[in-house]
Design a protein around this motif. Structure first.
Motif, mmCIF file in Angstrom:
data_model
loop_
_atom_site.group_PDB
_atom_site.id
_atom_site.type_symbol
_atom_site.label_atom_id
_atom_site.label_comp_id
_atom_site.label_asym_id
_atom_site.label_seq_id
_atom_site.Cartn_x
_atom_site.Cartn_y
_atom_site.Cartn_z
ATOM 1 N N ALA A 314 0.820 -1.223 0.000
ATOM 2 C CA ALA A 314 0.000 0.000 0.000
ATOM 3 C C ALA A 314 0.847 1.263 0.000
ATOM 4 O O ALA A 314 0.433 2.299 0.473
ATOM 5 N N GLU A 315 2.065 1.188 -0.559
ATOM 6 C CA GLU A 315 2.901 2.397 -0.638
ATOM 7 C C GLU A 315 2.364 3.355 -1.690
ATOM 8 O O GLU A 315 2.384 4.569 -1.501
ATOM 9 N N GLU A 316 1.886 2.828 -2.799
ATOM 10 C CA GLU A 316 1.375 3.690 -3.846
ATOM 11 C C GLU A 316 0.137 4.444 -3.388
ATOM 12 O O GLU A 316 -0.086 5.587 -3.737
ATOM 13 N N GLU A 317 -0.702 3.797 -2.573
ATOM 14 C CA GLU A 317 -1.921 4.451 -2.112
ATOM 15 C C GLU A 317 -1.601 5.609 -1.172
ATOM 16 O O GLU A 317 -2.304 6.605 -1.133
ATOM 17 N N SER A 318 -0.531 5.456 -0.373
ATOM 18 C CA SER A 318 -0.206 6.523 0.580
ATOM 19 C C SER A 318 0.395 7.729 -0.113
ATOM 20 O O SER A 318 0.229 8.856 0.330
ATOM 21 N N THR A 319 1.115 7.532 -1.202
ATOM 22 C CA THR A 319 1.752 8.656 -1.869
ATOM 23 C C THR A 319 0.806 9.384 -2.819
ATOM 24 O O THR A 319 0.887 10.598 -2.960
ATOM 25 N N ARG A 733 9.741 14.953 6.118
ATOM 26 C CA ARG A 733 9.965 14.750 4.690
ATOM 27 C C ARG A 733 11.116 15.630 4.234
ATOM 28 O O ARG A 733 11.068 16.862 4.373
ATOM 29 N N PRO A 734 12.192 15.040 3.691
ATOM 30 C CA PRO A 734 13.378 15.837 3.330
ATOM 31 C C PRO A 734 13.189 16.759 2.140
ATOM 32 O O PRO A 734 13.967 17.692 1.965
ATOM 33 N N GLY A 735 12.162 16.544 1.322
ATOM 34 C CA GLY A 735 11.965 17.372 0.140
ATOM 35 C C GLY A 735 10.861 18.393 0.272
ATOM 36 O O GLY A 735 10.479 19.007 -0.726
ATOM 37 N N VAL A 736 10.328 18.615 1.488
ATOM 38 C CA VAL A 736 9.183 19.509 1.690
ATOM 39 C C VAL A 736 9.595 20.632 2.624
ATOM 40 O O VAL A 736 10.293 20.408 3.622
ATOM 41 N N PHE A 737 9.187 21.868 2.300
ATOM 42 C CA PHE A 737 9.338 22.997 3.213
ATOM 43 C C PHE A 737 8.176 23.957 2.999
ATOM 44 O O PHE A 737 7.551 23.985 1.936
ATOM 45 N N TYR A 738 7.885 24.730 4.050
ATOM 46 C CA TYR A 738 6.734 25.626 4.072
ATOM 47 C C TYR A 738 7.233 27.073 4.077
ATOM 48 O O TYR A 738 8.185 27.414 4.783
ATOM 49 N N ILE A 739 6.547 27.936 3.290
ATOM 50 C CA ILE A 739 6.918 29.347 3.179
ATOM 51 C C ILE A 739 5.660 30.181 3.360
ATOM 52 O O ILE A 739 4.637 29.949 2.701
ATOM 53 N N GLY A 740 5.721 31.166 4.267
ATOM 54 C CA GLY A 740 4.619 32.090 4.481
ATOM 55 C C GLY A 740 4.802 33.378 3.707
ATOM 56 O O GLY A 740 5.925 33.860 3.520
ATOM 57 N N ARG A 741 3.674 33.946 3.224
ATOM 58 C CA ARG A 741 3.710 35.154 2.407
ATOM 59 C C ARG A 741 3.035 36.306 3.139
ATOM 60 O O ARG A 741 2.374 36.124 4.167
ATOM 61 N N GLU A 742 3.196 37.516 2.577
ATOM 62 C CA GLU A 742 2.639 38.703 3.214
ATOM 63 C C GLU A 742 1.132 38.828 3.008
ATOM 64 O O GLU A 742 0.493 39.643 3.677
ATOM 65 N N LEU A 802 1.938 14.910 3.445
ATOM 66 C CA LEU A 802 3.017 15.858 3.722
ATOM 67 C C LEU A 802 3.817 15.500 4.963
ATOM 68 O O LEU A 802 4.826 16.147 5.242
ATOM 69 N N SER A 803 3.382 14.504 5.713
ATOM 70 C CA SER A 803 4.087 14.147 6.950
ATOM 71 C C SER A 803 4.768 12.788 6.886
ATOM 72 O O SER A 803 5.679 12.537 7.674
ATOM 73 N N HIS A 804 4.369 11.904 5.974
ATOM 74 C CA HIS A 804 4.950 10.565 5.906
ATOM 75 C C HIS A 804 5.722 10.418 4.602
ATOM 76 O O HIS A 804 5.132 10.464 3.512
ATOM 77 N N PRO A 805 7.014 10.242 4.670
ATOM 78 C CA PRO A 805 7.814 10.138 3.441
ATOM 79 C C PRO A 805 7.716 8.752 2.827
ATOM 80 O O PRO A 805 7.321 7.779 3.468
ATOM 81 N N SER A 806 8.087 8.674 1.571
ATOM 82 C CA SER A 806 8.171 7.386 0.906
ATOM 83 C C SER A 806 9.449 6.668 1.328
ATOM 84 O O SER A 806 10.311 7.240 2.000
ATOM 85 N N THR A 807 9.596 5.433 0.930
ATOM 86 C CA THR A 807 10.727 4.634 1.406
ATOM 87 C C THR A 807 12.057 5.156 0.869
ATOM 88 O O THR A 807 13.072 5.100 1.550
ATOM 89 N N ASN A 808 12.087 5.662 -0.336
ATOM 90 C CA ASN A 808 13.350 6.088 -0.958
ATOM 91 C C ASN A 808 13.444 7.595 -1.103
ATOM 92 O O ASN A 808 14.190 8.088 -1.948
#
Length: 896
Positions: A314-319, A733-742, A802-808
């Motif tokens: 069920a990895e594909e379903e989670s991503t 998640r190593p590839g995700v970051f959040y940015i706030g705007r004005e 956005l909180s659970h990364p994939s295996t690779n």
């Protein structure tokens, strides 16, 4: 006689001025004690820095007057005094003026230190005995050396020991520190009775102890479950310890026996090989098994047979889910309804160990001119850090008071009860909330969210005081004169694994707790602070200490009393722009050890439990001060990233270096400087997964850097529609970051999905977002705290995608960063090739131009002749048309 009296008066005036200087500014005065090499066993040697001008004055120029054969120079004492009269304190001999005045001889010996053995380029020998020993060094004749070579080894010559003067190297201080002294006072008891009772007969009888008032009641000893004693430090001395090694086996070895074996390969003869090749059983076996072997090899090439199917289930379903699963969901919001003034959120920090407790600092929404105009009214309003709990969204649980508005604060990594914050006026404030740590209890929240929240420590008010928050005063405030002059924009705790000194050198941390801070301010300085008490030169009287102890308020803990209003920075750094006298204005910094602070949650939890169980808090016993003898840490990265107000990203070093001309300590030049952002940088943060990946946000764009790659950023986004105001990496998640705007939107970047634009933009509020801070509540639940310009703190739940990364995902992002590094190197090479081609094309064009102008004389004469003939033909045609010349005449005209 008049000039002598004037000199005496002037010298006395100089002495008075020196005394006043030393009283006012002891550490920064120009006249200091001369530095000698007593610690190295040479108290007669004083290092000096002689500039080229001084070398020319005293004729001790390097490689001219001073050579390898004669690396010294005898200088008369009168010449040095004349230099004092001419140049005064500018003279290079001024630091050792006292040594020169007390020198008994007429000539002083100055030696050239070619290898910088004592730290500087020259050194002065301050005694006659040292001078004679250097000039007349005992030499061993060659005959005696040859004779020594032929002395037989069997002959032993006794040499009686020669007594030498004892030279102190600081060992007596270590012996005094290690010696055991009684610290507790001995109590003596005196038991007496009347003389008349001596020798009287005694009668024993049974008696009920509870019935009689003054009877004896026994108090038996019992173990206290709420008190545990932990040994923090233990001194053990050992010498000649044998190495012990334990080895266990499954077999029983009855007795040891030495055995050796040697194998020889079994080789077949040619006849045996022919018989085996012609044998039918072998051919049948190979024909039967070859097909199965080929099928097995093909299966190994097609798919991985050792993969765990359960982990990939069920990895594909989670991503890949619905679009609704990628949005942040509103969970809770906090607003201070009791304070009517308009304030904004400046900094947010989740409590490291207490789940559901978050601290928020707020500041008045005023410009600089308005803050100056309403300065009198602002003094009457309290500047606070509010503690909000999920259990009560209306009333703040704690309120930390500060002398001015706080713009940044951080929990101590080793003790979450210690908090440090930076004010708008440049002061650092320290709080200790250890007295309120008992209100943390293990509870389970009710309501509709009780299924999601697990049993974790939460923070609750007492039942009797659940409507009134507790105001906590600060423990200490830094000195206004010695600290920052403007608003402190960032603050960090240094890791408990190391500490630094005034020069920026790194040593091991003996205390095992975080004792140092680093701050940056808008006054163009970066300061390092130490919370431990400095060793005072003069001991304070006991009466003065008692008076100071009495003046402490009852509601203020005495943890950092030694820092209050006298706390000075350990060292200061200025980021110079080089050619100009201006400096860079730092806004955010990121040290190389920041990534270690993300993974210290379990460590803090165990330490807080130990303190609650009754153990001694190490922050309440900081009287030891700074240690003198520390073990340096080699190969430690002292470089760090700095974001500036002009939008630049600087990679520099905090170690100080000496100026070769003046010998003073100064900040090193930055390793690299890039102006990538078109506005002030407000986020400089290392990735929690990669130690060398840094995220910087400022102005209208975002950039990602790799430490060690000086070519440029790995990723630089285009200009956004609105200005960016806050940002943070994802914690899971190593590839995700959040940015706030004005405009109140949050851009969610997912580098696995898109690298040129955000993967999702979501509206959070109607005003500017000022701070973003995510937090992992449990393995299945994550939150992100977002503060806005109107003072509201929004708590949103992060979705599963956005909180659970994939295996690779970690390896995929690592490959992406490596590809970007290779791409940068390729672009840099192509730039060099293009520049070379452009230069070659310009040279060719210049050569062509030169060729056109450099014509031979014959070509020029031919061109002139053709022009003249064309002119004559034109003239003939005009004259014939007008009738002035006939045809015959034209022929003769042409012949001419």
């Amino acid at each position: 006689m008049a000039p002598k009296s004037r000199k005496q008066k002037s010298s006395g005036g100089q002495r008075k001025s020196k005394r006043t200087k030393t009283k006012q500014m002891l550490p920064d005065s120009e006249e200091r004690e001369p530095i000698n090499m007593e610690s190295m066993g040479h108290p007669e040697i004083y290092p000096l820095v002689l500039t080229t001008q001084t070398q020319e004055i005293f004729k001790c120029r390097i490689d001219e007057d001073i050579t390898d054969e004669q690396p010294y120079k005898l200088i008369k004492k009168e010449d040095i005094f004349a230099d004092f009269r001419n140049r005064a304190a500018v003279s290079d001999f001024y630091p050792v003026k006292k040594v020169i005045q007390e020198y008994p001889g007429d000539e002083l010996l100055v030696v050239y230190d070619k290898d910088f053995k004592y730290g500087l380029n020259f050194y002065l020998i301050g005694t006659e005995e040292g001078k004679e020993n250097y000039l007349n060094a005992p030499e061993v004749p060659e005959e005696q050396e040859e004779y020594k070579e032929y002395i037989p080894e069997d002959i032993y010559v006794y040499k009686p020991p020669v007594s030498k003067p004892w030279v102190s190297l600081g060992s007596e201080k270590e012996i005094e520190e290690e010696s055991v002294k009684e610290s507790t006072k001995q109590i003596t008891y005196m038991i007496s009775r009347k003389r008349s009772e001596f020798g009287a007969p005694i009668k024993f009888s049974d008696q009920n102890a509870t019935s009689v008032k003054d009877a004896y009641i026994e108090c038996t000893a019992y173990p206290d479950k709420h008190f545990t004693l932990k040994q923090l430090e233990k001194d053990v001395g050992m010498q000649v310890v044998p190495k012990v090694k334990d080895i266990s086996t499954q077999t029983r070895w009855t007795y040891p026996k030495n055995a050796t074996m040697q194998y020889y390969p079994r080789e077949l003869s040619e006849e045996e090989k022919e018989t085996f090749e012609q044998s039918k059983p072998l051919s049948d076996f190979l024909n039967n098994t070859s097909m199965n072997v080929e099928i097995a090899l093909q299966q190994n090439e097609i798919m991985n047979t050792f993969i765990d199917d359960w982990k990939c289930l069920a990895e594909e379903e989670s991503t890949f889910g619905d679009k609704t699963d990628t949005h942040l969901k509103e969970y809770q919001s906090f607003t201070d309804l009791h304070n009517l003034t308009e304030k904004m959120v400046t900094s947010v920090s989740w409590h490291p160990t207490v789940y559901g407790l978050i601290a928020v600092s707020v500041a008045v929404r005023l410009s600089f001119e308005e803050r100056v105009h309403f300065s009198g009214k602002l003094l009457l309003q309290p500047s606070l850090i509010l503690f909000w709990s999920f259990s009560d969204p209306i009333h703040p649980q704690l309120m930390l008071e500060s002398p001015d508005d706080i713009f940044c604060f951080k929990f101590c990594p080793t003790d979450p009860n210690i908090i440090a914050g930076g004010c708008i006026n440049g002061q650092i404030v320290m709080w200790d909330i250890s007295a309120h740590a008992d209100r943390i209890e293990n509870i389970k929240t009710g309501g509709s969210r009780s299924k999601k929240v697990t049993l974790k420590p939460m923070f609750l008010l007492e039942p009797d005081s659940n409507k009134e928050a507790t105001y906590i005063r600060h423990c200490a405030v830094s000195s206004i004169e010695s600290g920052h002059k403007k608003v402190i924009t960032d603050i960090h705790w240094l890791s408990d694994t190391f500490e630094i000194n005034r020069l920026g050198a790194v040593f091991e941390n003996r205390n095992g707790i975080c004792c140092q801070l680093v701050t940056c301010s808008a006054d163009c300085t970066i300061c390092f602070w130490d919370i431990r008490p400095q060793k005072s030169l003069t001991p304070q009287p006991i009466e003065k200490k008692k008076e100071e102890h009495i003046e402490i308020p009852l509601d203020v803990p005495s943890t950092f009393l030694h820092l209050d209003l006298s706390w000075k920075p350990l060292t200061k750094l200025r980021l110079s722009k080089g050619e100009t006298s201006l400096d860079h204005c730092p806004t955010k910094i990121s040290l190389s050890e920041d990534d270690l602070l993300y993974n210290t949650q379990d460590k803090i939890l165990t330490q807080s439990k130990a303190v609650n169980a009754g153990e001694m808090n190490p922050y309440h016993n900081l009287e030891a001060g700074l240690a003198n003898h520390l073990k340096p840490i080699e190969d430690f990265c002292t470089k760090f990233f700095v974001g500036t107000e002009e939008g630049g990203v600087i990679y520099t070093d905090w170690k100080m270096e000496r100026d070769p001309e003046t010998g003073r300590l100064m900040t090193k030049k930055p390793v690299s400087l890039y102006t990538v952002h078109d506005g002030a940088v407000h986020t400089v943060q290392r990735s929690p997964f990669y130690k060398d990946i840094i995220l910087t946000i400022g102005g209208w764009n975002v950039a990602i850097w790799k430490e060690g790659v000086m070519i440029g950023p790995l990723l630089q986004s285009s200009c956004a529609p609105k200005r960016y105001t806050a940002g943070h990496w994802s914690l899971t998640r190593p590839g995700v970051f959040y940015i706030g705007r004005e405009d109140g939107y949050v851009d969610i970047w997912d580098l696995l999905e898109k690298t040129h634009e955000p993967a999702l933009s979501q509206s959070i509020c109607i005003t500017m977002i000022t701070y973003i801070k995510p937090w992992t509540f449990s393995a299945k639940q994550q939150f992100i705290a977002i503060g806005d310009y109107y003072g509201t703190l929004h708590i949103l739940e992060i979705p599963w995608t956005l909180s659970h990364p994939s295996t690779n995902e970690v390896s995929s992002m690592n490959h992406y960063f490596e590809r970007e590094v290779k791409h940068l190197e390729y672009v840099e090479q192509r730039k060099k090739i293009r520049e070379q081609e452009k230069k070659e094309m310009e040279l060719e064009l210049e050569k062509k131009k030169v060729k056109t102008y450099q014509k031979s004389k014959e070509q020029l004469e031919a061109e002139l002749k053709m022009d003249y003939e064309s002119y004559l033909e034109l003239e003939k045609n005009i004259l014939t048309n007008l009738g002035f010349i006939k045809v015959r005449e034209t022929m003769s005209f042409l012949d001419l």
